[in-house]
Enzyme design. Structure first.
Site: not given
Length: 534
Positions: A126, A137, A289
């Site tokens: 946490i 930030k 392919h």
């Protein structure tokens, strides 16, 4: 921005002591928590524990340590806003300029046998993600370090810039940090939403094995490269690697020269590699392919290549070739003699002499991919296909038929040599687009019919391609990736010369199909498992 104070709190302590010592040598004040602080202190470093720094001890069995205004205020305060600086100064909060955090080992914990829900929950970090996100930030004022790989480079930059880290470096660290927390939360969400609905009621007992299909699926991929274009030049494209690629997957490739890989190159390389790595004997797979146009096994890679090339020399031009062993100079010389133009060449390794010849081919893309360890093939945990507005997810087709799996349904019994070819043919059919029909003999493909809407048309095309390559189907064996819905497919392959057939069975007209095989004197075995590939 000069680093003056750093907070270090890591679960993975790899290299953190050396990092802290280097920061200390740059005059950086150190803050830390718990085990990290003890590690640094025992090494003789001056370090301030978070409890002493904030005035509040760690509490609730360590659940609360760094969730404090003196920590987050020092991280989140904008250095360019006088009001922010005045506020933290008024409250006696110094700035924290570098945060080094990695998170509780949730993935490692839930990977253990017998893990309880309680153990898993206690390994959900946490405070760590909160600090990581706060720092990221505010990257304008804080460097957030989540990966030990970055330690040395950051110290080098600080030494070169009087203890400072550039804005570009801090922004790069922030992007990495947000990815780190996103993937951490995704791992938790995938595990928890995969549990039985009642699991939360039994925290002390071993948690049930989570479903491989959680109710919400979070994915994590890293962009490996931006491609020149997609399937067509008007489409843009990029290649992303799974953040934890499966052992032996094509995503683990290393390119050794040649042009950049294209979207189609990677798709076809994956098809070739997935097929060739399932064989234990020396094998060669040529793909065009997305379909194998030539597959063979033998005692040597050279012989396997020569046989695979024979299947369809026309389609092999401009194709992808994959080998499951070390490629030597004889193989490359054989390719050169045939003037075999190849887009991509893949193998676990190449000899030095072989690589020297390949280096002369400026445009040839040469890839090495490590084979997974062990005798059994390794498959992806999940296979995914994007559809409009959604995602199809399935477990891999991991069924590799063995002789013991075969059930003979005809009067004629297959010989031992036919059984070997039937098993080989069925393994190849697994990698051919449905409807798939594969004629084989002597450990090589003789004719491949792929991607047709009608199984009988695939059968006819496979026979036509064998004729075009001047390969006889007399005495050959045939694999069908799914059951024959009518007897006409059996009639066509018998007319072409086949003598044994392998198919899943399960058609409502199985008796009619088996009767047709008996009429033609064919041996037919069923496996009970189809191999559709779309």
């Amino acid at each position: 921005m000069k680093i003056r104070q750093a907070l270090l709190s890591v679960s993975d302590k790899t290299g953190v002591l050396e990092f802290a010592q280097a920061l200390n040598a740059q005059g950086v004040a150190l803050l830390s928590t718990g085990g990290t602080a003890k590690l640094l202190r025992d090494a003789g470093l001056a370090v301030t524990e978070i409890g002493d720094y904030t005035g509040f001890p760690e509490m609730l069995d360590g659940r609360v340590k760094t969730l404090h205004p003196k920590v987050h205020g020092g991280i989140l305060a904008r250095r360019d806003l006088p009001a922010h600086i005045a506020t933290i100064e008024a409250h006696g909060i110094p700035t924290i300029d570098l945060v080094c955090v990695n998170l509780y080992p949730f993935r490692e914990t839930v990977a253990k046998a017998g893990v309880t829900l309680e153990d898993a929950i206690e390994n959900i970090d946490i405070g760590g993600p909160a600090m990581v996100r706060s720092s990221a930030k505010n990257y304008n004022g804080v460097a957030i370090v989540t990966d030990p790989v970055d330690y040395a480079g950051l110290i080098d930059e600080m030494k070169a810039n009087d203890g400072a880290l550039s804005l570009a470096t801090r922004f790069g660290l922030a992007k990495k940090a947000f990815t780190h927390t996103a993937r951490y939360d995704s791992a938790i969400a995938n595990w928890l939403t995969g549990l039985d609905a009642n699991a939360e009621a039994k925290p002390a007992e071993a948690a049930p094995t989570p479903s491989i299909f959680p109710s919400q699926l979070q994915l994590a991929f890293d962009r490996a490269e931006t491609l020149r274009y997609g399937e067509n030049p008007l489409q843009k494209a990029a290649f992303y690697r799974d953040s934890t690629p499966t052992a032996g997957a094509i995503a683990n490739y290393t390119q050794h020269g040649g042009k950049e890989l294209s979207y189609n190159n990677i798709a076809d390389a994956d098809a070739a590699w997935e097929c060739v790595k399932t064989f234990r004997e020396p094998a060669c797979v040529i793909v065009k392919h997305a379909n194998p146009c030539g597959v063979a096994v033998d005692t040597q890679l050279l012989k396997a290549y020569e046989k695979a090339f024979q299947t369809d020399p026309t389609s092999a031009f401009g194709g992808i070739i994959a080998f499951n062993g070390t490629v030597d100079v004889d193989v490359i010389e054989a390719m050169n003699e045939r003037k075999h133009f190849v887009e991509v060449l893949i193998a676990p390794a190449f000899t030095d002499a072989a690589m020297a010849l390949l280096n002369a081919k400026a445009n040839l893309r040469v890839l090495t991919v490590p084979l997974p360890e062990g005798a059994s093939p390794v498959y992806h945990a999940l296979e995914m296909k994007r559809v409009g507005g959604g995602l199809l997810v399935q477990t891999p087709d991991a069924f590799n038929v063995q002789a013991a799996d075969l059930k003979v349904v005809t009067k004629v019994q297959p010989t031992l040599s036919q059984i070997a070819d039937l098993l080989f043919a069925y393994r190849v059919a697994k990698f051919v687009k449905s409807n798939a029909i594969v004629f084989c003999g002597n450990g090589m493909t003789l004719g491949v019919g792929a991607g047709q809407m009608s199984r009988v048309d695939s059968t006819r095309i496979a026979a036509i391609k064998a004729a075009n390559a001047k390969l006889s189907l007399a005495g050959s064996v045939v694999a069908s990736d799914a059951f024959f819905p009518f007897r006409d497919g059996v009639d066509v392959l018998a007319e072409a010369g086949a003598k044994a057939v392998i198919q899943p069975g399960g058609s409502m007209r199985d008796e009619e199909v088996i009767a047709a095989a008996n009429e033609h004197g064919l041996a037919m075995v069923v496996t009970g498992a189809r191999h559709f590939r779309h």
